[in-house]
Structure formats: structure tokens, C-alpha cells
Design an enzyme around this catalytic site. Sequence first.
Site, short mmCIF file in Angstrom:
data_model
loop_
_atom_site.label_atom_id
_atom_site.label_comp_id
_atom_site.label_asym_id
_atom_site.label_seq_id
_atom_site.Cartn_x
_atom_site.Cartn_y
_atom_site.Cartn_z
N HIS A 7 0.83 -1.21 0.00
CA HIS A 7 0.00 0.00 0.00
C HIS A 7 0.86 1.25 0.00
O HIS A 7 2.00 1.23 0.46
CB HIS A 7 -0.94 0.01 1.21
CG HIS A 7 -0.23 -0.10 2.52
ND1 HIS A 7 0.21 -1.31 3.02
CD2 HIS A 7 0.16 0.82 3.42
CE1 HIS A 7 0.82 -1.12 4.18
NE2 HIS A 7 0.81 0.18 4.43
N HIS A 66 0.61 5.27 1.32
CA HIS A 66 -0.13 6.29 2.07
C HIS A 66 -0.14 7.58 1.26
O HIS A 66 0.90 8.00 0.74
CB HIS A 66 0.57 6.62 3.39
CG HIS A 66 0.60 5.50 4.38
ND1 HIS A 66 -0.18 5.49 5.51
CD2 HIS A 66 1.33 4.35 4.43
CE1 HIS A 66 0.06 4.39 6.22
NE2 HIS A 66 0.98 3.69 5.58
P1 AMP Z 1 1.92 0.70 7.31
O1 AMP Z 1 2.32 0.96 8.75
O2 AMP Z 1 2.62 1.58 6.31
O3 AMP Z 1 2.01 -0.77 6.98
O4 AMP Z 1 0.40 1.15 7.21
C1 AMP Z 1 -0.67 0.35 7.52
C2 AMP Z 1 -1.84 1.28 7.72
O5 AMP Z 1 -3.04 0.55 7.57
C3 AMP Z 1 -1.88 1.95 9.11
O6 AMP Z 1 -1.75 3.35 8.96
C4 AMP Z 1 -3.27 1.56 9.64
O7 AMP Z 1 -3.93 2.62 10.31
C5 AMP Z 1 -4.02 1.17 8.37
N1 AMP Z 1 -5.11 0.23 8.58
C6 AMP Z 1 -5.08 -0.91 9.31
N2 AMP Z 1 -6.29 -1.53 9.26
C7 AMP Z 1 -7.08 -0.78 8.47
C8 AMP Z 1 -8.44 -0.88 8.04
N3 AMP Z 1 -9.22 -1.90 8.41
N4 AMP Z 1 -8.93 0.09 7.24
C9 AMP Z 1 -8.16 1.14 6.86
N5 AMP Z 1 -6.87 1.29 7.23
C10 AMP Z 1 -6.34 0.36 8.03
#
Ligand code: AMP
Length: 136
Positions: free
Chosen positions: A99, A101
Site C-alpha cells: 500500500h 499512504h
Molecule cells: P503501514 O504501517 O505503512 O504498513 O500502514 C498500515 C496502515 O493501515 C496503518 O496506517 C493503519 O492505520 C491502516 N489500517 C489498518 N487496518 C485498516 C483498516 N481496516 N482500514 C483502513 N486502514 C487500516
Amino acid sequence: MDDCIFCRIVKGELPASKIHEDEHTLAFLNIVAAHPGHALVIVKEHVENLYGLSDAQSAAVFQATTRVARAVKAATGCDGVTLFQANEVAGGQTVFHFHIHVLPRFKEDNLLPFWKASAPGRAELDEMAARLREVL
Ligand code: AMP
Ligand code: ZN
């Protein structure tokens, strides 16, 4: 990947506030946002991180990210946008499904402190560039 949060969102098993969808990608709002409008753009297929993306997925996800970034800018009126993309635990990744951001940024929000940096000499830069070219 039955236990992957993002795969479950793609399958519709978990809720998401969706923004954009195409053949390869899905974009939705982060449930824990740095600022309102903090979005995530994912590939639909379960690919753990950047290293595993196909060229088609890579192209599609950046195209979608570009569109989402324009939308975030227009809808939030933010002063800027920062893209953040983490790979592996050491890279700061917490959800192991690729993903990007899309972070709306505001003047002096102090969200991302810059890393400490050094300025290597040209010889060191050239040596590292040669090592990278070799593995590409
Ligand atoms: P990373 O730390 O770059 O792997 O980012 C993962 C992101 O996914 C975090 O910022 C979480 O807040 C987000 N996240 C986790 N679960 C969900 C969800 N069910 N819906 C939307 N975002 C999520
Ligand atoms: Zn997944």
C-alpha cells in the site's frame, strides 16, 4: 490470504470508506489518520511489499495514487501531499499487503521529521551507484 486485513477489504468482508477502484487497485481512507483525508492505495492482489509487484501493478498503483493525491488536495484544501510507502518491519511496514499512504500535509504540521543525513563524497556515491547498477 484469509487473515490479511486488506485482502478482506478487497473481498468486501471488512468495511472500508472507498475512494477509487480499478482493475488492479483499490483506494480507501485510513482508519487511523494523520489528518482527515489520509488515504491508502493498495493493489487488489495479495502482494506483500514493493519487491513483489508486477510492472502492470506498479504502473496501475502509481496512476491511481496520482489521481487520489489530486483528489485529496482538492477535497481537503491541504498545503501539500506526502506519499509514504513502507516495506518490511525495518522499513516501518505494519500491514503486509502492499500500500501507499497519501498524506494531506499542512504548513508546519511537523508530521514527518527529516532523517539525519550525511553527504558522502562523489567517490562513495559513484561506488554505490555502480553496485546498484550491477544488481538491476
Ligand atoms: P503501514 O504501517 O505503512 O504498513 O500502514 C498500515 C496502515 O493501515 C496503518 O496506517 C493503519 O492505520 C491502516 N489500517 C489498518 N487496518 C485498516 C483498516 N481496516 N482500514 C483502513 N486502514 C487500516
Ligand atoms: Zn492481502
